[in-house]
Design a protein around this motif. Structure first.
Motif, PDB file in Angstrom:
ATOM      1  N   SER A 297     123.775  33.297 132.385  1.00 20.29           N
ATOM      2  CA  SER A 297     123.593  31.861 132.559  1.00 20.29           C
ATOM      3  C   SER A 297     122.736  31.262 131.446  1.00 20.29           C
ATOM      4  O   SER A 297     122.897  30.100 131.102  1.00 20.29           O
TER       5      SER A 297
ATOM      6  N   THR B  64     121.653  33.539 128.424  1.00 25.54           N
ATOM      7  CA  THR B  64     121.834  34.283 127.176  1.00 25.54           C
ATOM      8  C   THR B  64     123.156  35.048 127.177  1.00 25.54           C
ATOM      9  O   THR B  64     123.542  35.613 128.193  1.00 25.54           O
TER      10      THR B  64
ATOM     11  N   GLU C  74     122.080  38.918 120.517  1.00 25.89           N
ATOM     12  CA  GLU C  74     122.119  37.920 121.576  1.00 25.89           C
ATOM     13  C   GLU C  74     121.968  36.523 121.026  1.00 25.89           C
ATOM     14  O   GLU C  74     121.475  36.328 119.905  1.00 25.89           O
ATOM     15  N   ALA C  75     122.434  35.568 121.834  1.00 30.47           N
ATOM     16  CA  ALA C  75     122.354  34.156 121.454  1.00 30.47           C
ATOM     17  C   ALA C  75     122.404  33.337 122.739  1.00 30.47           C
ATOM     18  O   ALA C  75     122.873  33.825 123.764  1.00 30.47           O
ATOM     19  N   PRO C  76     121.915  32.099 122.681  1.00 28.57           N
ATOM     20  CA  PRO C  76     121.975  31.276 123.893  1.00 28.57           C
ATOM     21  C   PRO C  76     123.421  31.043 124.345  1.00 28.57           C
ATOM     22  O   PRO C  76     124.317  30.906 123.510  1.00 28.57           O
TER      23      PRO C  76
ATOM     24  N   GLU D   9     127.074  24.719 128.469  1.00 34.50           N
ATOM     25  CA  GLU D   9     126.698  23.326 128.714  1.00 34.50           C
ATOM     26  C   GLU D   9     126.646  22.532 127.423  1.00 34.50           C
ATOM     27  O   GLU D   9     126.845  23.060 126.335  1.00 34.50           O
ATOM     28  N   LYS D  10     126.368  21.237 127.586  1.00 32.97           N
ATOM     29  CA  LYS D  10     126.269  20.368 126.417  1.00 32.97           C
ATOM     30  C   LYS D  10     125.184  20.870 125.485  1.00 32.97           C
ATOM     31  O   LYS D  10     124.231  21.450 125.937  1.00 32.97           O
TER      32      LYS D  10
ATOM     33  N   ASN E 267     128.129  33.618 118.206  1.00 32.35           N
ATOM     34  CA  ASN E 267     126.755  33.720 117.685  1.00 32.35           C
ATOM     35  C   ASN E 267     126.168  35.110 117.964  1.00 32.35           C
ATOM     36  O   ASN E 267     125.521  35.713 117.109  1.00 32.35           O
TER      37      ASN E 267
ATOM     38  N   GLU F 201     125.328  38.184 115.251  1.00 32.71           N
ATOM     39  CA  GLU F 201     124.087  38.946 115.066  1.00 32.71           C
ATOM     40  C   GLU F 201     124.415  40.440 114.933  1.00 32.71           C
ATOM     41  O   GLU F 201     123.822  41.139 114.106  1.00 32.71           O
TER      42      GLU F 201
ATOM     43  N   PRO G  21     109.653  28.213 133.822  1.00 28.41           N
ATOM     44  CA  PRO G  21     110.068  29.592 134.099  1.00 28.41           C
ATOM     45  C   PRO G  21     110.067  30.537 132.907  1.00 28.41           C
ATOM     46  O   PRO G  21     110.114  31.742 133.097  1.00 28.41           O
ATOM     47  N   THR G  22     109.994  30.000 131.684  1.00 25.04           N
ATOM     48  CA  THR G  22     110.114  30.904 130.535  1.00 25.04           C
ATOM     49  C   THR G  22     108.770  31.422 130.040  1.00 25.04           C
ATOM     50  O   THR G  22     108.717  32.189 129.092  1.00 25.04           O
TER      51      THR G  22
END
Lengths: 608, 378
Positions: A16, A18, A38-40, A44-45, A56, A60, A355-356
């Motif tokens: 959700s 990464t 990894e990448a986001p 979503e927008k 992405n 990597e 949360p991060t």
């Protein structure tokens, strides 16, 4: 390409937040993990296209290996020694994963079977409707309308059994006129897996209002569950309806060689594969920010539960609400008087809204790991409640059962037969010291007798799960060699005694230590160093009334395996009770943390 | 690749704010592109299918379900009034009559000869959406809703409760450090959006409801007060549907936390202006933060709610707020952004940054524990 010729495997998991990519390559006869990237996630927008995040993350991997893996803005799948991958596959939980409602006639029978079918297929079960769930019809209809699931699984009745109750459930679903979460113009998929005699009625009731699919009954007779056809249909519909509506997934589906799996279903697949190949009873846990998933295989029966609101960031306040502050604080080796309760509550809330963030101080880390223990414990209670034998069936008893009668519907989870406990998720996989992960697993799950502990190094179980559906050997090899961080065996005698009295004697020839004979007192923990891959045959002699599965005071001879932590002898007793006296509790926690060297400088501080 | 810091909450003096106003189902849009609208104007409306009620006619008449159709007085699709008899059966040559009546006004939706149930659907329910902000309709989305745009002050909170509210700004606190208590709120706050300082107490919120204030804005709120105010322990931060009589927007976090000076000064300067406030919060994928929008013409320095809006980057000199212990709430300036991972007291290896705090002192803290202050005041 023939699967036997596959040498380079690329797999992604679109989470959700990464997207994670791994590259596996065959070296000689063995498949090994090469790198990960990894990448986001980009569902979503502003991107609104899952493939951006995939490219992405793969980009990597490309940078790290120097191997060309992207061409023409897509993953390069080509039979070439030097570039591309031979096969590409993916899992996904982006956009909230698969959200379902299930319905059955009797809450503890067909409705529970439907719940197990949906959970095993990787869904989050939003609500369980049953004829006897105590709600009035309009309340059930309101629930269906409000929740907007991705699909509904309707079961009910054994074949040849009740008709009216099943039709009534169908009528309620029809009256709710449900709309799916994605794609408002589409009809909601409903899978009917109940009494086969009711199929014509259900087709009449729901055929026009919903997108209806009929499969074999999940409970054809009371004594047997048949979850396979319903799970299979859930996977098909996940691809056709849920994934196809999500941004970019149609493109991603055209790239993958095998269907995209829901992430939890893939994790379940690898756990089942390992349990089957090694003939083990296994528990796997994934504690995330919002949810905690538990997977188990006992007596070859696979079960999965998802505790949708037990997590360590988004849902951390719910752990506080369900466990209560006292149960969290009991794991913190500080007197309650030193902890400002109001400030602690505010602090937990602040983690929920931000949360991060990560613990910067040792006290913060200790509190976060205390909350993790409670999240694991609560999720495991829920798991034991659903991983049960079938209820309501007749049992044949013989005279030998007279003294050990079991009820129907007892939990399948047996900590005595549990061979392996595998943890994953940030708080376990990224704990600064591996022994912290071991302690969280032990305190959360309370393993009994001898259990091997491990954590997933970089959370690649989803990718290995989807791989296991087509290449189980490759998936198992990578799982064993690169995915698992082996922590070591935990020995925990069952029973309780008096403080200071002997609990366990251990005798063994220990690598680097020679002949070892130790007696451990009740209420103590001991760590015996034993490296990864090292094994020791030990005689474990529990002192009466303690028990290691063979009876009170009965010795066993067994193989203990080492790991990055070593062998943990946990003589705190089972069930595990922490001292109620405040001074004794803080003192006991201090001794255990010091014995296992759990936190930096901690032992020195407390003993100085 | 992944951001190792939390994108900040927006505090913008003059922004072009675009809000989408959409119906839950397709319906009718009542305005057109270019129309000037007021916050409380209805811009679109529709009708949701009515609730349904079930009547177990087989039980009420004491007969097998398959016989129900014979005794129904109304057919599928017929209109029915509350209390109207829908099925009747005479027994013993008419001496005894069993009947079933509809509990609601509506339409007969189904008559089942399997379950013996009759489903009555109530009349459709009207649902409408308002413009929410004073502004202009810039786009009509089919028959589902519109985009409304306005120029004005835009402030995001970190957490809120309660839905959309609209009223005049009224500053009650004299400083960002002031605690908002019940005694600070009087009848003059009726219909107003109240600006507090570092903390809104539960008593203050109750008083705000009593006097008819529409919203309260404060730096912090105690967890314990949240529980007593809501009546339950909020497990997951998904809010906005509460109907407690007032909307709350918290700008900093839980606990007593002075509101960021820039936010406090900006909101104070909007005294007496009309504000649109929404407490709705969702902290999951697809984050929704509470917001305060105060339409007020000026030179636009940022865009909010449209795709043109961009995210600032963390760099040396960036203004940040620390969002985790031990420096929670402190403001400062980034002094360095080392590339290498560094070891914390916890032994975790993470990306860090150097920060110089406004109140003196410097330290190195995890990048994950700061929030960029995205202030558009320059």
């Amino acid at each position: 390409m023939e699967l036997s010729n596959v040498k380079t495997i690329l797999a992604t998991d679109c989470g959700s937040t990464t997207t994670k990519a791994i590259l596996i390559q065959k070296e000689g006869d063995e498949y090994r993990l090469k790198v990960r990237g990894e990448a986001p996630t980009t569902v979503e927008k502003p991107a609104e296209d899952v493939t951006r995040g995939v490219l992405n993350a793969v980009g990597e991997v490309e940078e790290l290996t120097g191997r060309k893996l992207i061409a023409d803005d897509r993953v390069l799948v080509v039979e070439d020694e030097n570039e591309g991958a031979d096969i590409y596959m993916s899992t996904s939980s982006a956009g909230g994963g698969l959200q379902m409602m299930v319905a059955g006639v009797v809450k503890t029978m067909t409705a529970e079977s439907a719940q197990r079918a949906a959970l095993g297929a990787g869904a989050i079960v939003m609500d369980v409707l049953a004829s006897n769930d105590g709600r009035l019809p309009h309340q059930k209809i309101e629930a269906i309308r409000r929740l907007r699931p991705d699909m509904i699984l309707l079961s009910g009745g054994v074949d040849g059994g009740t008709v009216s109750h099943v039709v009534e459930l169908g009528e309620l679903i029809g009256a709710a006129d449900p709309r799916p979460r994605f794609g408002a113009s589409f009809q909601l998929p409903v899978i009917y897996a109940g009494n086969k005699d009711v199929r014509p009625n259900i087709e009449q009731t729901l055929g026009e209002k919903t997108s209806l699919y009929v499969v074999d009954n999940i409970r054809p007779v009371l004594e047997r569950e048949n979850l396979g056809p319903a799970r299979h249909e859930i996977h098909n519909l996940f691809m056709e309806h849920v994934m196809a509506q999500a941004p970019g997934y149609s493109k991603l589906m055209s790239w993958t060689a095998v269907p995209i799996m829901p992430t939890p279903a893939a994790v379940g697949a690898i756990i089942q594969t390992i349990a089957e190949r090694e003939r083990l009873d296994v528990i796997g846990v994934d504690v995330g920010g919002a949810t905690t998933d538990i997977f188990s295989v006992f007596q070859k029966v696979f079960n999965r539960t998802v505790s949708a609101n037990l997590g360590l960031s988004y849902s951390i306040s719910n752990v506080l609400a369900e466990a209560g502050l006292a149960d969290i604080i009991r794991w913190v080796p500080l007197p309650k008087a030193e902890l400002d309760e109001r400030a602690l509550r505010d602090r937990i809330r602040n983690k929920m809204i931000r949360p991060t963030t990560i613990p910067q101080t040792l006290t913060e880390l200790i509190i976060e790991q205390a909350i993790a223990r409670e999240a694991l414990r609560l999720a495991f209670v829920q798991h034991k409640g659903l991983a049960v034998g079938l209820k309501g069936i007749q049992q044949e008893r013989t005279i030998s059962d007279a003294f050990s009668q079991t009820m129907t519907g007892e939990t399948l989870v047996n900590m005595l037969t549990l061979d392996m406990l595998v943890g994953s998720g940030g708080v376990l996989s990224h704990a600064p010291r591996r022994v912290q992960a071991a302690m969280m697993l032990i305190d959360g799950f309370r393993p009994e007798a001898v259990t091997f502990l491990a954590v997933d190094s970089i959370f690649m179980m989803p990718q290995l799960g989807v791989l296991s559906t087509v290449m189980p050997v490759a998936a198992t090899q990578v799982f064993e060699r690169d995915c698992l961080v082996r922590l070591g065996s935990c020995v925990a005698p069952i029973g309780n005694g008096k403080a200071g009295h002997a609990c366990l004697r251990i005798t063994a020839d220990w690598p680097g230590r020679g002949h070892v004979e130790e007696e451990i007192g009740y209420g103590e923990m001991v760590l015996l160093p034993l490296g990864v891959g090292e094994k020791v045959v030990a005689k474990l002699d529990p002192v009466r009334p303690f028990d290691l599965g063979e009876g009170k005071g009965q010795a066993i001879e067994t193989e203990l395996e080492g790991g990055v932590v070593g062998v943990i002898l946990d003589c705190r007793g089972r069930p595990l009770h922490l001292p109620e006296d405040e001074t004794a509790r803080v003192d006991a926690l201090g001794r255990w943390l010091t014995a296992l060297n759990v936190y930096p400088g901690y032992g020195e501080q407390r003993t100085a | 690749m992944v951001h190792a810091y939390t994108p900040g909450l927006k505090v913008v003096e003059t922004a072009l704010v675009r809000k989408q106003r959409r119906l839950p189902l397709a319906g009718e849009v009542l305005v057109k592109k270019g129309d000037k609208v007021k916050a409380l104007d209805v811009v679109a409306r529709t009708f949701l299918p009515g609730n349904v009620e079930t009547v177990n006619v087989a039980n009420k008449l004491g007969m097998p379900p398959e016989d129900i159709p014979k005794y129904m007085l109304l057919e599928k699709g017929a209109k029915v009034e509350e209390g109207q008899v829908i099925a009747r059966m005479k027994q013993l040559f008419g001496l005894f009559t069993s009947k079933a009546a509809s509990p609601v006004k509506g339409t007969v939706e189904t008559v089942s000869d399997v379950t013996g149930q009759v489903i009555i659907r109530e009349p459709p329910m009207a649902v409408s959406v308002t413009a929410y902000v004073d502004g202009e309709v810039v786009e009509v989305i089919g028959n589902e809703g519109v985009d409304v745009e306005c120029v004005g002050t835009f402030v995001q909170g970190i957490f809120g409760i309660g839905g959309e509210a609209y009223g005049e700004m009224k500053t009650v606190a004299s400083a960002a450090r002031d605690v908002l208590g019940a005694d600070d709120i009087g009848p003059e706050c009726e219909g107003k959006v109240i600006l507090g300082g570092s903390l809104a107490t539960a008593a203050a919120l109750k008083k705000a409801i009593e006097v008819g204030a529409v919203a309260v804005i404060a730096g912090g709120f105690h967890d314990r007060d949240l529980r007593s105010f809501l009546g339950f322990d909020l497990g997951v931060a998904i809010t906005g549907h509460e109907t407690l009589g007032v909307t709350l927007v918290v700008t900093e976090g839980f606990g007593e936390m002075p509101m960021a000076q820039a936010t406090f000064e900006l909101l104070t300067s909007r005294e007496g202006m009309l504000a649109s406030v929404n407490g709705a919060t969702q902290i999951r994928a697809g984050v929704i933060r509470p917001e305060i929008i105060i339409p007020n013409p000026g030179k636009v320095v940022a865009r909010v709610g449209s795709e043109e809006g961009d995210e600032a980057n963390l760099e040396v000199g960036s203004r940040v707020r620390v969002i985790r212990e031990p420096y929670f709430g402190k403001l400062g300036e980034v002094t360095s952004l080392p590339v290498e991972l560094q070891v914390l007291d916890t032994e975790a290896k993470v990306r860090v940054l150097g920060v110089k705090f406004d109140d003196g002192g410097e330290d190195v803290i995890p990048r994950a524990n700061v929030e960029l202050i995205e202030s558009g005041r320059d």
